[in-house]
Write a protein that holds these residues in place. Structure first.
Motif, PDB file in Angstrom:
ATOM      1  N   ASN A  97      31.643  40.245  43.724  1.00 35.28           N
ATOM      2  CA  ASN A  97      31.912  41.286  44.721  1.00 35.28           C
ATOM      3  C   ASN A  97      33.190  42.044  44.397  1.00 35.28           C
ATOM      4  O   ASN A  97      33.262  43.274  44.521  1.00 35.28           O
ATOM      5  CB  ASN A  97      32.000  40.672  46.118  1.00 35.28           C
ATOM      6  CG  ASN A  97      30.646  40.255  46.657  1.00 35.28           C
ATOM      7  OD1 ASN A  97      29.604  40.730  46.203  1.00 35.28           O
ATOM      8  ND2 ASN A  97      30.643  39.350  47.621  1.00 35.28           N
ATOM      9  N   GLU A  98      34.224  41.314  43.978  1.00 30.14           N
ATOM     10  CA  GLU A  98      35.481  41.952  43.610  1.00 30.14           C
ATOM     11  C   GLU A  98      35.293  42.875  42.403  1.00 30.14           C
ATOM     12  O   GLU A  98      35.931  43.911  42.289  1.00 30.14           O
ATOM     13  CB  GLU A  98      36.532  40.892  43.294  1.00 30.14           C
ATOM     14  CG  GLU A  98      37.042  40.143  44.497  1.00 30.14           C
ATOM     15  CD  GLU A  98      37.845  41.013  45.434  1.00 30.14           C
ATOM     16  OE1 GLU A  98      38.749  41.729  44.954  1.00 30.14           O
ATOM     17  OE2 GLU A  98      37.574  40.990  46.651  1.00 30.14           O
ATOM     18  N   GLY A  99      34.387  42.480  41.501  1.00 32.50           N
ATOM     19  CA  GLY A  99      34.151  43.273  40.306  1.00 32.50           C
ATOM     20  C   GLY A  99      33.566  44.640  40.578  1.00 32.50           C
ATOM     21  O   GLY A  99      33.634  45.528  39.717  1.00 32.50           O
ATOM     22  N   LEU A 100      32.997  44.848  41.758  1.00 34.96           N
ATOM     23  CA  LEU A 100      32.457  46.158  42.110  1.00 34.96           C
ATOM     24  C   LEU A 100      33.552  47.193  42.296  1.00 34.96           C
ATOM     25  O   LEU A 100      33.303  48.405  42.212  1.00 34.96           O
ATOM     26  CB  LEU A 100      31.619  46.058  43.390  1.00 34.96           C
ATOM     27  CG  LEU A 100      30.387  45.153  43.322  1.00 34.96           C
ATOM     28  CD1 LEU A 100      29.736  45.049  44.697  1.00 34.96           C
ATOM     29  CD2 LEU A 100      29.384  45.687  42.298  1.00 34.96           C
ATOM     30  N   TYR A 101      34.776  46.743  42.570  1.00 35.88           N
ATOM     31  CA  TYR A 101      35.869  47.661  42.886  1.00 35.88           C
ATOM     32  C   TYR A 101      37.096  47.433  42.001  1.00 35.88           C
ATOM     33  O   TYR A 101      38.150  47.974  42.287  1.00 35.88           O
ATOM     34  CB  TYR A 101      36.279  47.484  44.356  1.00 35.88           C
ATOM     35  CG  TYR A 101      35.101  47.537  45.299  1.00 35.88           C
ATOM     36  CD1 TYR A 101      34.515  48.751  45.639  1.00 35.88           C
ATOM     37  CD2 TYR A 101      34.563  46.367  45.823  1.00 35.88           C
ATOM     38  CE1 TYR A 101      33.422  48.799  46.491  1.00 35.88           C
ATOM     39  CE2 TYR A 101      33.472  46.407  46.675  1.00 35.88           C
ATOM     40  CZ  TYR A 101      32.906  47.622  47.002  1.00 35.88           C
ATOM     41  OH  TYR A 101      31.813  47.667  47.835  1.00 35.88           O
ATOM     42  N   ALA A 102      36.963  46.643  40.944  1.00 42.42           N
ATOM     43  CA  ALA A 102      38.097  46.317  40.079  1.00 42.42           C
ATOM     44  C   ALA A 102      38.008  47.066  38.757  1.00 42.42           C
ATOM     45  O   ALA A 102      36.914  47.374  38.273  1.00 42.42           O
ATOM     46  CB  ALA A 102      38.142  44.816  39.817  1.00 42.42           C
ATOM     47  N   SER A 103      39.159  47.332  38.153  1.00 43.21           N
ATOM     48  CA  SER A 103      39.159  47.887  36.805  1.00 43.21           C
ATOM     49  C   SER A 103      38.734  46.816  35.813  1.00 43.21           C
ATOM     50  O   SER A 103      38.115  47.106  34.782  1.00 43.21           O
ATOM     51  CB  SER A 103      40.548  48.415  36.450  1.00 43.21           C
ATOM     52  OG  SER A 103      41.505  47.367  36.485  1.00 43.21           O
ATOM     53  N   ALA A 104      39.057  45.546  36.117  1.00 45.52           N
ATOM     54  CA  ALA A 104      38.636  44.398  35.317  1.00 45.52           C
ATOM     55  C   ALA A 104      38.904  43.137  36.120  1.00 45.52           C
ATOM     56  O   ALA A 104      39.740  43.125  37.033  1.00 45.52           O
ATOM     57  CB  ALA A 104      39.376  44.349  33.983  1.00 45.52           C
ATOM     58  N   LEU A 105      38.185  42.077  35.787  1.00 43.74           N
ATOM     59  CA  LEU A 105      38.413  40.757  36.358  1.00 43.74           C
ATOM     60  C   LEU A 105      39.077  39.878  35.312  1.00 43.74           C
ATOM     61  O   LEU A 105      38.647  39.856  34.153  1.00 43.74           O
ATOM     62  CB  LEU A 105      37.089  40.112  36.781  1.00 43.74           C
ATOM     63  CG  LEU A 105      36.337  40.728  37.956  1.00 43.74           C
ATOM     64  CD1 LEU A 105      34.949  40.080  38.077  1.00 43.74           C
ATOM     65  CD2 LEU A 105      37.118  40.557  39.253  1.00 43.74           C
ATOM     66  N   VAL A 106      40.098  39.128  35.722  1.00 43.64           N
ATOM     67  CA  VAL A 106      40.784  38.209  34.816  1.00 43.64           C
ATOM     68  C   VAL A 106      40.546  36.793  35.311  1.00 43.64           C
ATOM     69  O   VAL A 106      40.819  36.473  36.475  1.00 43.64           O
ATOM     70  CB  VAL A 106      42.293  38.500  34.750  1.00 43.64           C
ATOM     71  CG1 VAL A 106      42.983  37.512  33.814  1.00 43.64           C
ATOM     72  CG2 VAL A 106      42.541  39.934  34.294  1.00 43.64           C
ATOM     73  N   LEU A 107      40.031  35.939  34.435  1.00 40.17           N
ATOM     74  CA  LEU A 107      39.729  34.553  34.778  1.00 40.17           C
ATOM     75  C   LEU A 107      40.453  33.617  33.812  1.00 40.17           C
ATOM     76  O   LEU A 107      40.720  33.975  32.667  1.00 40.17           O
ATOM     77  CB  LEU A 107      38.225  34.283  34.684  1.00 40.17           C
ATOM     78  CG  LEU A 107      37.290  35.240  35.431  1.00 40.17           C
ATOM     79  CD1 LEU A 107      35.843  34.829  35.197  1.00 40.17           C
ATOM     80  CD2 LEU A 107      37.608  35.253  36.908  1.00 40.17           C
ATOM     81  N   GLY A 108      40.715  32.412  34.279  1.00 39.97           N
ATOM     82  CA  GLY A 108      41.332  31.413  33.429  1.00 39.97           C
ATOM     83  C   GLY A 108      40.296  30.580  32.709  1.00 39.97           C
ATOM     84  O   GLY A 108      39.113  30.603  33.024  1.00 39.97           O
ATOM     85  N   SER A 109      40.744  29.842  31.705  1.00 47.38           N
ATOM     86  CA  SER A 109      39.867  28.945  30.962  1.00 47.38           C
ATOM     87  C   SER A 109      40.615  27.634  30.756  1.00 47.38           C
ATOM     88  O   SER A 109      41.743  27.634  30.284  1.00 47.38           O
ATOM     89  CB  SER A 109      39.506  29.541  29.604  1.00 47.38           C
ATOM     90  OG  SER A 109      38.730  28.644  28.844  1.00 47.38           O
TER      91      SER A 109
END
Length: 300
Positions: A97-109
């Motif tokens: 849902n956040e990705g619909l309005y974000a320039s990019a999503l940052v996730l950890g690994s």
């Protein structure tokens, strides 16, 4: 409206490493930073109308996680506009849902044991396969995380499907003031395949000849030139190195990622046994690259 760079956090050490990377990225691109934490408990608790004598421990924990992350981000870069929120749903739903309005999503690994690694990998791979915006997974060795190589690596296979990834890579290289290395992998035809032909003077059956090999390599370079032409014109200050390499693309890119600060690949999404998947190249990079990986969908 300016789309923020959004980072997911769970309060772990790995999440703070990805937060640091996201803060630096937001500062680099002059973007607002949005920090989100998913809490399924909050959704169910919110359906109750009975007054609570005090805030439940789970609610306090969730609020502390985002408050601590926001404070950490502001201390790292005071000029970055930071917002933080606890969202009532599972991690995959929140991030998509956040990705619909974000320039990019940052996730950890991270991988604290086999079960933890599998669970986190499931969220990461699902979001990378389904998000409408670029997904950046912060992973790799200290040099790749610190950005000391001064190089962005771009994998190109299909210019028509990967123009969003090409543009993304050029913007990253320009913002970092570093070199963009664009790579296209090619494969020798297997002996006995339709592309193989007997070499003159041999009696051992079909063998790939040298001429088709050169032709395959030339086609790969032509494909690379076509893919880069538009973005290179739009970003003339970016230093570009073009390379074609023989071998499977996923192996070629993971090998070269050891000398990169960011690997950018297009999301060649496919339907598999477990739903939509990001494609073999992206999957391998997310699991094995020695630097952060950006998976960029065609719709980005």
């Amino acid at each position: 409206m300016e789309h923020p760079l959004t980072v997911g956090t769970d309060g772990s050490d790995a999440a703070f490493r990805s937060l640091d990377w996201a803060v630096d990225e937001a500062a680099r691109h002059a973007l607002p930073l949005r920090i989100v934490h998913a809490s399924r408990w909050e959704r169910y608790e919110g359906t109750s109308s009975a007054p609570a004598p005090e805030r439940p421990v789970e609610q306090v924990l969730a609020e502390n996680i985002v408050a601590s992350a926001a404070d950490h981000a502001r201390r790292r870069h005071a000029d970055v506009r930071v917002s933080a929120e606890v969202l009532a749903d599972d991690a995959v739903t929140v991030l998509l849902n956040e990705g619909l309005y974000a320039s990019a999503l940052v996730l950890g690994s991270r991988g604290r044991g086999e079960i933890t690694g599998l669970l986190l990998g499931s969220v990461t791979l699902t979001v990378a396969a389904r998000a409408r915006c670029p997904v950046i997974v912060v992973r790799g060795d200290p040099a790749g995380l610190a950005g000391t190589h001064e190089r962005v690596l771009l994998g190109v296979a299909d210019p028509a499907a990967e123009m969003a990834a090409v543009r993304f890579a050029f913007r990253e290289a320009e913002a970092r003031g570093c070199t963009l290395e664009a790579v296209c992998a090619w494969r020798r035809p297997a002996p006995g395949s339709a592309d193989a032909r007997p070499a003159p003077g041999t009696a051992d059956g079909p063998q790939p000849s040298a001429a088709p090999h050169r032709s395959d390599e030339q086609r790969a370079m032509a494909l690379l030139d076509d893919a880069l032409a538009e973005a290179a014109g739009a970003h003339p200050a970016v230093r570009v190195e073009r390379a074609v390499a023989e071998g499977p693309a996923h192996k070629v890119l993971v090998h070269r990622a050891a000398a990169a600060d960011l690997l950018v690949v297009g999301a060649q999404r496919r339907q598999g046994h477990f739903g939509l998947q990001p494609g073999r190249v992206a999957h391998t990079a997310l699991c094995h690259a020695a630097c952060p990986v950006a998976v960029v969908p065609r719709t980005a």
